[in-house]
Write a protein that holds these residues in place. Structure first.
Motif, PDB file in Angstrom:
ATOM      1  N   ILE A 254      36.538  54.699  46.655  1.00 19.64           N
ATOM      2  CA  ILE A 254      35.794  53.604  47.295  1.00 19.64           C
ATOM      3  C   ILE A 254      35.375  52.814  45.885  1.00 19.64           C
ATOM      4  O   ILE A 254      35.373  51.667  46.063  1.00 19.64           O
ATOM      5  CB  ILE A 254      34.422  54.420  47.495  1.00 19.64           C
ATOM      6  N   GLN A 255      35.355  53.466  44.720  1.00 23.91           N
ATOM      7  CA  GLN A 255      35.066  52.740  43.702  1.00 23.91           C
ATOM      8  C   GLN A 255      36.260  51.731  43.143  1.00 23.91           C
ATOM      9  O   GLN A 255      36.058  50.681  42.845  1.00 23.91           O
ATOM     10  CB  GLN A 255      34.683  53.765  42.353  1.00 23.91           C
TER      11      GLN A 255
ATOM     12  N   LYS B 132      36.082  48.742  45.538  1.00 22.68           N
ATOM     13  CA  LYS B 132      34.995  48.053  45.290  1.00 22.68           C
ATOM     14  C   LYS B 132      35.325  47.288  43.884  1.00 22.68           C
ATOM     15  O   LYS B 132      35.115  45.950  43.857  1.00 22.68           O
ATOM     16  CB  LYS B 132      33.882  48.684  44.624  1.00 22.68           C
ATOM     17  N   GLU B 133      36.090  47.773  43.178  1.00 23.16           N
ATOM     18  CA  GLU B 133      36.559  47.127  41.703  1.00 23.16           C
ATOM     19  C   GLU B 133      37.537  45.844  42.038  1.00 23.16           C
ATOM     20  O   GLU B 133      37.610  44.973  41.693  1.00 23.16           O
ATOM     21  CB  GLU B 133      37.124  47.951  40.623  1.00 23.16           C
TER      22      GLU B 133
ATOM     23  N   LYS C  38      37.948  44.378  45.190  1.00 22.19           N
ATOM     24  CA  LYS C  38      37.060  43.214  45.727  1.00 22.19           C
ATOM     25  C   LYS C  38      36.257  42.377  44.863  1.00 22.19           C
ATOM     26  O   LYS C  38      36.089  41.185  44.912  1.00 22.19           O
ATOM     27  CB  LYS C  38      35.999  44.058  46.803  1.00 22.19           C
ATOM     28  N   ASP C  39      35.835  43.282  43.858  1.00 20.19           N
ATOM     29  CA  ASP C  39      34.863  42.372  42.805  1.00 20.19           C
ATOM     30  C   ASP C  39      36.027  41.429  41.750  1.00 20.19           C
ATOM     31  O   ASP C  39      35.385  40.363  41.713  1.00 20.19           O
ATOM     32  CB  ASP C  39      34.245  43.523  41.926  1.00 20.19           C
TER      33      ASP C  39
END
Length: 511
Positions: free
Chosen positions: A454-455, A458-459, A461-462
């Motif tokens: 998940i992390q 997220k990275e 996507k960021d």
């Protein structure tokens, strides 16, 4: 050491000694007499029945030729009547006073034992200790066991060494002071502990007011001192060349008074071997072999500069004190284990600049609410942060060698999935970390993998969002002639593609 012993302010010997029978009490069917003995400033009481006096007298008559008629005769009829008891009380007092006058220098062992000299009087205490070491001293030394002495015993030895008397006062070679001196010269492990915070036994003797000298111990490797007063400890500095382990508990308010007792004599001092620009009044020898210093359970509020004198210390325990800051530890280049638990620490800034390459650190029982100062202690293997005020725990995964982490009894522990959220910070090392004394389970590792995925998503996507913002920030303005810039290429960051785009731009522009 000899000069040091001469400078110690021990009181002068007081030879005044007296004994009184101050009262009596009926126990079952016999009378017990209450005896008060005074020896200088020291006073104590004891109790004996008439048969004890009789046994004493028999021994003295046989060994010291004391007149058998000196002891008042035994009375059978009315032996517990008030008048007889009062008369007997005065007679027994006179009997004891006569004996003390008859033996002013060397008190016979039976009389010394009867009057509890072995518990409270200087010569009696040393005689008892000497006889114990005569029988067991060599065995104790060979076994390498810790030997325990109380301040009163050490005070008695220190006092007797200053008396202009023979080393054997009562004529019994087993009680010669030489047995003690031989033992103390060779002893390696010593424990000094006051038996009580109040008066000793039935006396008025307060152990924490008795000065004692440790310079008679020539070979000590380890010493533990508890329930004493730093001001009563003399000669500790004479152990600087031999001591490897020093433990002091419930005895001091400063590190200086133990490590540099000479500091009060010199306005400016510096440690041996240190560089100093300004003039100093004294250069103090370092503790050459000290590797373990345990000063836990004291009232220390500052880590003062006396630590300059313990450069080889690897294990430092300052737990259960009153520290609010951590300083001066940068002088301890060999530190490996540090215990600062149960102090008053609220924040630790740049701990790595003060503690260096330590492996074990305990900060349990403080008031820490963040970990900002700990994230560069890269050599840490074991970190105890239990019983603090930590809520979010961030960047703990930046400690690459950490294997044991204790966060129990912190606010952070009530957060849902607290363990997996903390373990996830260690990434691929999560399986190696023991959190709060519990090994990581397979289920927790699975959850950690999910959190990592998940992390990572997220990275990504960021990053994409960040790239989109960069692209939109260089979108061409239609009114600017329609010229296309390299940054509009979807393969942004690819140098070949950028060059192609530039070439196309030139062709479209007629170059």
């Amino acid at each position: 050491p000899d000069l040091e012993m001469e400078s110690v302010p021990f009181p002068e010997e007081v030879s005044e000694r007296s004994v009184c029978v101050v009262g009596s009490e009926l126990v079952e069917n016999y009378t017990v007499y209450i005896i008060e003995v005074t020896d200088g400033d020291h006073r104590w009481t004891l109790k004996h029945r008439y048969s004890d006096f009789h046994d004493l007298h028999e021994k003295l008559a046989a060994e010291k030729k004391v007149d058998r008629r000196l002891l008042p005769p035994k009375k059978m009829l009315g032996k517990n009547s008030k008048s007889l008891v009062e008369r007997r009380q005065k007679e027994l007092e006179l009997y004891l006073q006569t004996l003390l006058l008859q033996f002013p220098q060397a008190t016979p062992t039976p009389l010394a034992t009867f009057l509890h000299f072995h518990l409270y009087e200087i010569n009696g205490i040393t005689a008892a200790l000497a006889e114990e070491l005569f029988h067991k001293g060599e065995q104790l030394l060979q076994a390498g066991e810790v030997f325990s002495l109380c301040p009163l015993q050490l005070y008695a030895v220190s006092q007797q060494l200053r008396q202009a008397k023979p080393t054997c006062c009562n004529g019994d070679a087993r009680t010669d002071l030489g047995h003690i001196l031989d033992f103390t010269c060779r002893l390696r492990y010593l424990k000094v502990m006051s038996g009580t915070r109040g008066p000793v036994g039935t006396s008025n003797i307060q152990e924490n007011s008795l000065l004692f000298d440790l310079s008679v111990f020539k070979s000590l490797l380890q010493i533990e001192i508890s329930e004493c007063n730093a001001q009563q400890i003399q000669g500790l500095s004479s152990l600087r060349s031999s001591l490897a382990t020093l433990s002091i508990h419930n005895s001091t308010e400063t590190m200086m008074s133990i490590l540099v007792p000479e500091a009060s004599e010199f306005s400016q001092w510096e440690a041996e071997g240190a560089e100093f620009g300004s003039p100093v009044t004294a250069v103090i020898p370092v503790w050459r072999n000290l590797t373990t210093l345990d000063m836990s359970h004291n009232r220390i509020s500052t880590i003062d500069r006396s630590v300059k004198l313990i450069p080889k210390v690897e294990f430092l325990d300052l737990s259960h004190n009153q520290l609010s800051t951590v300083e001066n530890l940068q002088h301890l280049y060999n530190l490996v284990h540090v215990d600062l638990s149960y102090n008053s620490l609220q924040v630790l800034e740049a701990a790595h600049t003060r503690m260096g390459n330590i492996k074990t650190l305990s900060l349990a029982g403080n008031q820490l609410d963040q970990l900002t100062g700990l994230t560069k202690l890269y050599s840490l293997v074991n970190l105890d942060l239990s019983h603090n005020q930590l809520a979010p725990v961030r960047n703990i995964g930046s400690l690459p060698c950490l294997e044991k982490l204790n966060l129990s009894s912190n606010p952070v522990c009530i957060i849902p999935d607290y363990r997996t959220k903390v373990l996830a910070q260690f990434g691929d090392r999560a399986a190696e970390v023991c959190l709060d004394g519990k090994a990581t389970t397979e289920k927790e590792l699975d959850t950690v993998e999910v959190l990592k995925a998940i992390q990572k998503a997220k990275e990504v996507k960021d990053r994409m969002s960040s790239n989109d913002k960069k692209v939109s920030s260089v979108t061409p303005n239609p009114s600017a002639g329609g010229r296309v810039r390299a940054a509009t290429c979807p393969s942004q960051g690819n140098h070949v593609c950028i060059r192609l785009c530039r070439a196309r731009g030139r062709r479209g522009s007629g170059f």
